[in-house]
Design a protein around this motif. Structure first.
Motif, PDB file in Angstrom:
ATOM      1  N   UNK A 107       0.828  -1.208   0.000  1.00 46.22           N
ATOM      2  CA  UNK A 107       0.000   0.000   0.000  1.00 46.22           C
ATOM      3  C   UNK A 107       0.863   1.259   0.000  1.00 46.22           C
ATOM      4  N   UNK A 108       0.224   2.390  -0.361  1.00 44.23           N
ATOM      5  CA  UNK A 108       0.928   3.663  -0.398  1.00 44.23           C
ATOM      6  C   UNK A 108       1.473   4.029   0.984  1.00 44.23           C
ATOM      7  N   UNK A 109       0.679   3.786   2.020  1.00 43.33           N
ATOM      8  CA  UNK A 109       1.165   4.001   3.387  1.00 43.33           C
ATOM      9  C   UNK A 109       1.840   2.714   3.846  1.00 43.33           C
ATOM     10  N   UNK A 110       3.141   2.749   4.003  1.00 41.24           N
ATOM     11  CA  UNK A 110       3.901   1.544   4.297  1.00 41.24           C
ATOM     12  C   UNK A 110       3.478   0.944   5.637  1.00 41.24           C
ATOM     13  N   UNK A 111       3.313  -0.381   5.637  1.00 37.70           N
ATOM     14  CA  UNK A 111       2.831  -1.088   6.842  1.00 37.70           C
ATOM     15  C   UNK A 111       4.002  -1.655   7.624  1.00 37.70           C
ATOM     16  N   UNK A 112       4.897  -0.790   8.037  1.00 37.88           N
ATOM     17  CA  UNK A 112       6.071  -1.211   8.808  1.00 37.88           C
ATOM     18  C   UNK A 112       5.991  -0.638  10.217  1.00 37.88           C
ATOM     19  N   UNK A 113       6.583  -1.358  11.174  1.00 39.75           N
ATOM     20  CA  UNK A 113       6.592  -0.903  12.568  1.00 39.75           C
ATOM     21  C   UNK A 113       7.972  -0.291  12.857  1.00 39.75           C
ATOM     22  N   UNK A 114       8.016   1.035  13.064  1.00 40.38           N
ATOM     23  CA  UNK A 114       9.302   1.744  13.163  1.00 40.38           C
ATOM     24  C   UNK A 114      10.246   1.193  14.224  1.00 40.38           C
ATOM     25  N   UNK A 115       9.700   0.730  15.373  1.00 44.35           N
ATOM     26  CA  UNK A 115      10.552   0.311  16.486  1.00 44.35           C
ATOM     27  C   UNK A 115      11.077  -1.120  16.341  1.00 44.35           C
ATOM     28  N   UNK A 116      10.586  -1.866  15.344  1.00 41.00           N
ATOM     29  CA  UNK A 116      11.088  -3.213  15.109  1.00 41.00           C
ATOM     30  C   UNK A 116      12.204  -3.186  14.063  1.00 41.00           C
ATOM     31  N   UNK A 117      13.010  -4.235  14.071  1.00 37.55           N
ATOM     32  CA  UNK A 117      14.106  -4.319  13.110  1.00 37.55           C
ATOM     33  C   UNK A 117      13.582  -4.655  11.715  1.00 37.55           C
ATOM     34  N   UNK A 118      14.456  -4.527  10.730  1.00 34.97           N
ATOM     35  CA  UNK A 118      14.104  -4.895   9.356  1.00 34.97           C
ATOM     36  C   UNK A 118      13.692  -6.362   9.302  1.00 34.97           C
ATOM     37  N   UNK A 119      14.493  -7.227   9.928  1.00 32.96           N
ATOM     38  CA  UNK A 119      14.197  -8.670   9.922  1.00 32.96           C
ATOM     39  C   UNK A 119      12.858  -8.968  10.582  1.00 32.96           C
ATOM     40  N   UNK A 120      12.569  -8.318  11.708  1.00 33.70           N
ATOM     41  CA  UNK A 120      11.311  -8.545  12.414  1.00 33.70           C
ATOM     42  C   UNK A 120      10.120  -8.098  11.562  1.00 33.70           C
TER      43      UNK A 120
END
Length: 511
Positions: A88-101
């Motif tokens: 999606x246009x708004x990325x569904x990532x959690x800033x406080x977690x690592x890339x791998x997580x």
């Protein structure tokens, strides 16, 4: 002839008060990059949400055939199990977690219910290599740039053994270099046999990488054509999108520029809010006259948004120093309400986080920044609020069945109009616009440009930040360039071109 990986037949989807999709037919060939385009509100994202199961089977009419089999997805997990992955246009990532997580969130590499971190890191490294991202898998998302975050989202999609990758405005928040890298990555995936659907308003990018283009307008399929065999042009695409020619992408302007400096920033410096030794703005000086549209150009990280937010009631930065002058007199903005009280407004680049309360009505969003105007003795006058909101809706042509409609249900272009309307309701003298047309189509852009020109003609002073140089060149009377937190140029419209701006944007000179 290549086989069809996807066929969507007679898709119709209705929301309360609006038919979002009306008998849409959409076909995608195996191994191609297929562009899906249209104005905001045309139904592009809705169609992809139907495909991916966000809108489950039973909530729409029509059929989906994937790899020759009819599918009835009840949720997004079922579509992902078949290899259909949407970013999606708004990325569904959690800033406080690592890339791998983040990559393996919900798809954890585990043995007997215990996460195998060695396998997680190893698999993440492989995925990051595929997308060309050289970072530590254990780095937190909040510490990497937006372009890198987009690549993490793609790596996350690859971890799900993607067969059909859907990207909704993947380059909207990216600078030119990151956009180019992403497009090249999609072309590389194509060589490997992956099929992609790309939604974007950046027509040059679509013409560069797409094999086929499908145009939606008002929830209906207008046209599909092969890019190379039909010699498709931007003009043809725009005409199909908006139903008319837009011979000039920028509207005519009535100039009403006075000599008086309405707003001036002098010797403005600021430090990063967390790393207070890192200087993000360094001795910035700029001004804007009455009725003038002044642009600010700079690459990502140059400090454009940081400058706007630090000026607007010190809403970003620490150890801020310098002077602000309004109408020739020095002013101090202690906070955002203080800035608004002094006649300064700021339209954020992130309308969904800072500009709107999405779950609230159009009416409430429009009046939010100046409730005292619709109150008697601190009691809200709801009848007057309706009158004012209806007036704004009409004045700036917000397309909504009702001012009681939730803002989240509007298209991106109409959400942007609500943000502009909200700040117009404060009757500001100075309006700072940060990426005012990000993520909206050419037709909606034209309407926003007209609105900006009308405000300037009324004597408002406009500061316009944009990543799109043609936009600044088409709209602004002067353009400041910013590099590493410093103003490097103050260029009149007559002398400005993309090459000149880019030169000043990439060299840390003093103006």
């Amino acid at each position: 002839m290549a086989e069809m990986i996807l066929e969507m037949k007679s898709i119709t989807k209705t929301f309360p008060g609006v038919k979002a999709l009306d008998d849409v037919n959409f076909k995608v060939k195996q191994g191609e990059i297929h562009a899906l385009i249209g104005e905001n509100g045309a139904g592009k994202s809705t169609l992809m949400k139907v495909l991916s199961g966000v809108h489950p089977h039973g909530t729409y009419d029509g059929s989906i055939i994937f790899h020759g089999k009819e599918c009835e997805f009840k949720n997004i997990n079922e579509s992902e199990d078949l290899g259909i992955v949407i970013i999606h246009q708004e990325l569904a990532l959690i800033p406080e977690l690592s890339i791998a997580e983040n990559i393996f969130l919900g798809n954890e590499q585990a043995r007997k219910g215990v996460i195998d971190w060695n396998k997680t890191i190893t698999e993440t490294k492989k995925l990051l290599e595929k997308v060309g991202l050289k970072v530590d898998p254990q780095e937190q998302i909040k510490n990497i740039g937006v372009g890198q975050q987009q690549l993490v989202e793609i790596a996350k999609a690859l971890s799900k053994e993607v067969k059909l990758l859907i990207l909704d405005e993947p380059t909207a928040a990216l600078n030119e270099e990151d956009s180019e890298n992403l497009l090249n990555l999609l072309l590389e995936f194509k060589k490997q046999g992956m099929t992609s659907i790309m939604i974007s308003h950046k027509l040059k990018e679509l013409l560069k990488v797409s094999d086929t283009i499908t145009v939606l307008r008002d929830g209906q399929t207008i046209q599909s054509y092969g890019v190379k065999e039909n010699e498709v042009t931007e003009a043809r695409i725009i005409k199909d999108m908006v139903g008319r020619d837009l011979s000039n992408l920028f509207p005519d302007r009535t100039y009403n520029i006075k000599d008086n400096k309405v707003f001036e920033v002098k010797n403005w410096s600021a430090y990063h809010p967390l790393d207070t030794e890192k200087k993000i703005l360094d001795d910035v000086n700029l001004h804007v006259k009455q009725g003038e549209i002044v642009g600010i150009a700079g690459l990502m990280g140059a400090g454009r948004t940081e400058l706007a937010m630090s000026i607007f009631g010190k809403s970003y930065g620490k150890r801020i120093t310098g002077q602000l002058y309004k109408g020739g007199e020095e002013v101090t903005f202690k906070d955002v309400p203080d800035a608004v009280k002094h006649g300064v407004a700021y339209v954020s680049e992130n309308r969904k986080e800072y500009g709107l309360i999405l779950v609230d009505s159009v009416k409430n969003n429009l009046t939010l920044a100046n409730l005292t105007k619709v109150a008697n003795n601190n009691i809200l006058n709801t009848s007057q609020e309706v009158v004012e909101a209806e007036s704004l809706k009409s004045k700036i042509n917000i397309k909504t069945p009702s001012i009681q409609q939730k803002t989240i249900n509007l298209s991106g272009g109409n959400q942007q109009k609500v943000v502009l309307g909200k700040w117009m309701f404060t009757d500001p003298d100075v309006l700072i616009l940060d990426e005012p047309t990000r993520g909206i189509d050419v037709g909606a852009k034209f309407e926003i440009y007209k609105l900006i020109n009308e405000l300037a003609a009324q004597g408002k002073s406009i500061i316009m930040i944009s990543s799109e140089l043609p936009e600044l060149l088409g709209m602004c009377d002067r353009i400041y360039t910013l590099c590493e937190g410093k103003i490097t140029g103050d260029i009149p419209k007559e002398e400005a071109n993309q090459e000149t701006l880019m030169t000043y944007m990439t060299q840390n000179w003093r103006s």
